[in-house]
Design a protein around this motif. Structure first.
Motif, PDB file in Angstrom:
ATOM      1  N   LEU A 147     -22.165  32.052  -9.372  1.00 53.93           N
ATOM      2  CA  LEU A 147     -21.506  30.793  -9.123  1.00 53.93           C
ATOM      3  C   LEU A 147     -20.737  30.434 -10.344  1.00 53.93           C
ATOM      4  N   PRO A 148     -19.327  30.029 -10.029  1.00 58.90           N
ATOM      5  CA  PRO A 148     -18.985  29.493  -8.933  1.00 58.90           C
ATOM      6  C   PRO A 148     -17.996  30.519  -8.162  1.00 58.90           C
ATOM      7  N   VAL A 149     -18.070  30.346  -6.568  1.00 59.10           N
ATOM      8  CA  VAL A 149     -17.327  30.689  -5.666  1.00 59.10           C
ATOM      9  C   VAL A 149     -16.541  30.103  -5.278  1.00 59.10           C
ATOM     10  N   ARG A 150     -15.176  29.949  -5.431  1.00 57.66           N
ATOM     11  CA  ARG A 150     -14.045  28.897  -4.791  1.00 57.66           C
ATOM     12  C   ARG A 150     -13.161  29.509  -4.012  1.00 57.66           C
ATOM     13  N   GLU A 151     -13.420  30.226  -2.940  1.00 56.48           N
ATOM     14  CA  GLU A 151     -12.542  30.806  -2.145  1.00 56.48           C
ATOM     15  C   GLU A 151     -12.579  30.083  -0.544  1.00 56.48           C
ATOM     16  N   PRO A 152     -11.216  29.934  -0.071  1.00 54.88           N
ATOM     17  CA  PRO A 152     -11.365  28.935   1.245  1.00 54.88           C
ATOM     18  C   PRO A 152     -11.667  29.768   2.319  1.00 54.88           C
ATOM     19  N   ASP A 153     -11.749  30.872   2.283  1.00 54.58           N
ATOM     20  CA  ASP A 153     -12.290  32.055   3.552  1.00 54.58           C
ATOM     21  C   ASP A 153     -13.729  32.372   3.169  1.00 54.58           C
ATOM     22  N   LEU A 154     -14.394  31.869   2.191  1.00 54.60           N
ATOM     23  CA  LEU A 154     -15.704  32.374   2.041  1.00 54.60           C
ATOM     24  C   LEU A 154     -16.780  31.294   2.044  1.00 54.60           C
ATOM     25  N   THR A 155     -18.038  31.744   2.708  1.00 64.33           N
ATOM     26  CA  THR A 155     -19.245  30.731   2.748  1.00 64.33           C
ATOM     27  C   THR A 155     -20.142  31.171   1.849  1.00 64.33           C
ATOM     28  N   PRO A 198     -11.218  36.537  -9.922  1.00 64.77           N
ATOM     29  CA  PRO A 198     -10.699  35.114 -10.376  1.00 64.77           C
ATOM     30  C   PRO A 198     -11.044  34.726 -11.646  1.00 64.77           C
ATOM     31  N   SER A 199     -10.143  34.024 -12.271  1.00 64.52           N
ATOM     32  CA  SER A 199     -10.529  33.588 -13.719  1.00 64.52           C
ATOM     33  C   SER A 199     -11.619  32.621 -13.858  1.00 64.52           C
ATOM     34  N   VAL A 270     -22.992  35.321  -0.590  1.00 63.18           N
ATOM     35  CA  VAL A 270     -21.370  34.967  -0.054  1.00 63.18           C
ATOM     36  C   VAL A 270     -21.020  35.717   1.235  1.00 63.18           C
ATOM     37  N   SER A 271     -20.566  35.033   1.988  1.00 68.65           N
ATOM     38  CA  SER A 271     -20.179  35.982   3.258  1.00 68.65           C
ATOM     39  C   SER A 271     -18.682  35.203   3.731  1.00 68.65           C
ATOM     40  N   ARG A 272     -18.113  35.998   4.548  1.00 67.59           N
ATOM     41  CA  ARG A 272     -16.607  35.423   5.184  1.00 67.59           C
ATOM     42  C   ARG A 272     -16.931  34.779   6.100  1.00 67.59           C
ATOM     43  N   THR A 273     -16.417  33.371   6.146  1.00 66.09           N
ATOM     44  CA  THR A 273     -16.694  32.375   7.066  1.00 66.09           C
ATOM     45  C   THR A 273     -16.516  32.741   8.559  1.00 66.09           C
TER      46      THR A 273
END
Length: 309
Positions: A147-155, A198-199, A270-273
């Motif tokens: 963590l963190p993972v902050r992507e709009p398409d990932l759960t 991601p930075s 993490v998985s694709r929503t």
């Protein structure tokens, strides 16, 4: 499924007629219909396609029929396979992990496979320099990441696993003989740089600035974990890593120094929503249930919920 129910199913599969099945077994047609409906509710899908004119085995019913023609073991396996097919937990789940971290979640993997014997697990290695690439391309169903993972398409599903953070340096680096260092000391280091990360994920390990604001230099860009090890062991750069790395990569040319004020690294699945499947949900349930009695993630009895970031 009781043996009488198995007998009713097999007979109907052969006769494809409720009245003839009832007559052959000396029971009522209603008893045949009730038994089949009970079996279908238990399995979760139709075993027969019925019309006013004909009765036919469904594809799932045909699968079960072929299995039930064998002995008792085949019968039980057939029932389990039919249930797994119906609820979507038969098939292959592709899981991505970073190097040795699959060992960290072995208990989860074992529980998932024990619960779902018709599921298979395929492992893929994730490169720290590009942790999200395989997931976003569809080559992975799930990934075990920090963590963190902050992507709009990932759960994101947090886990209770945490890791201490160390600085990996070459054996002749000035810090190699230190007992500990602090984050401010990174201002005197050159850190490796990932090519596709991601930075905000990179800065968990390799920050751009020290707490006082001093810039942290960047060295060679790396693509794979092996490149990271080579760059660091040759003295070209350093890299912050978790404590597990020191256990698995105790090379004579490397040294690992604890960073005493670095926050613990936290882990998640993490998985694709948009690509949620019964297999993914089944693995997530195994992860939730594997850590503490009652499936609790934390000592206060709360379970971190999946979040879509």
């Amino acid at each position: 499924m009781e043996m009488r129910e198995i007998e009713i199913f097999l007979t109907l599969a052969e006769e494809l007629h409720f009245s003839r099945t009832a007559e052959r077994l000396s029971i009522s047609p209603a008893r045949v219909s009730q038994s089949i409906k009970k079996q279908e509710r238990r399995i979760g899908a139709p075993l027969f396609d019925r019309t006013t004119r004909a009765v036919r085995l469904s594809p799932l019913g045909e699968q079960l029929y072929q299995a039930l023609k064998g002995g008792y073991l085949q019968i039980m396996q057939g029932i389990a396979t039919a249930q797994a097919t119906a609820d979507g937990t038969a098939g292959t789940l592709t899981l991505g992990t970073l190097g040795p971290y699959s060992m960290q979640i072995k208990n989860i993997i074992d529980l998932f496979l024990a619960r779902h014997p018709n599921a298979r697990l395929q492992h893929r290695e994730i490169q720290p320099a590009s942790p999200l690439d395989l997931l976003k391309s569809g080559d992975l169903d799930m990934a075990y990441l920090w963590l963190p993972v902050r992507e709009p398409d990932l759960t994101v599903r947090p886990t209770p696993h945490t890791s201490e953070v160390l600085l990996m340096v070459s054996a002749d680096h000035p810090y190699a003989e230190q007992d500990t260092i602090c984050l401010e000391d990174l201002g005197d280091c050159t850190m490796v740089e990932g090519r596709s990360i991601p930075s905000y994920m990179e800065e968990v390990f390799n920050p751009r600035h020290t707490p006082s604001g001093r810039p942290v230099r960047r060295g060679p860009k790396v693509t794979t974990w092996q490149e990271t090890l080579s760059v660091v062991s040759s003295g070209q750069a350093t890299a912050a890593v978790t404590a597990e790395v020191a256990d698995f990569y105790s090379w004579p040319s490397l040294a690992f120094v604890p960073i005493r004020d670095a926050p613990l690294c936290q882990w998640c699945f993490v998985s694709r929503t948009s690509s949620e499947t019964p297999l993914i949900r089944a693995f997530a349930r195994a992860a939730a249930d594997s850590h503490q009695p009652g499936g609790l993630y934390s000592s206060n009895g709360s379970v971190p919920t999946a979040t879509t970031c």
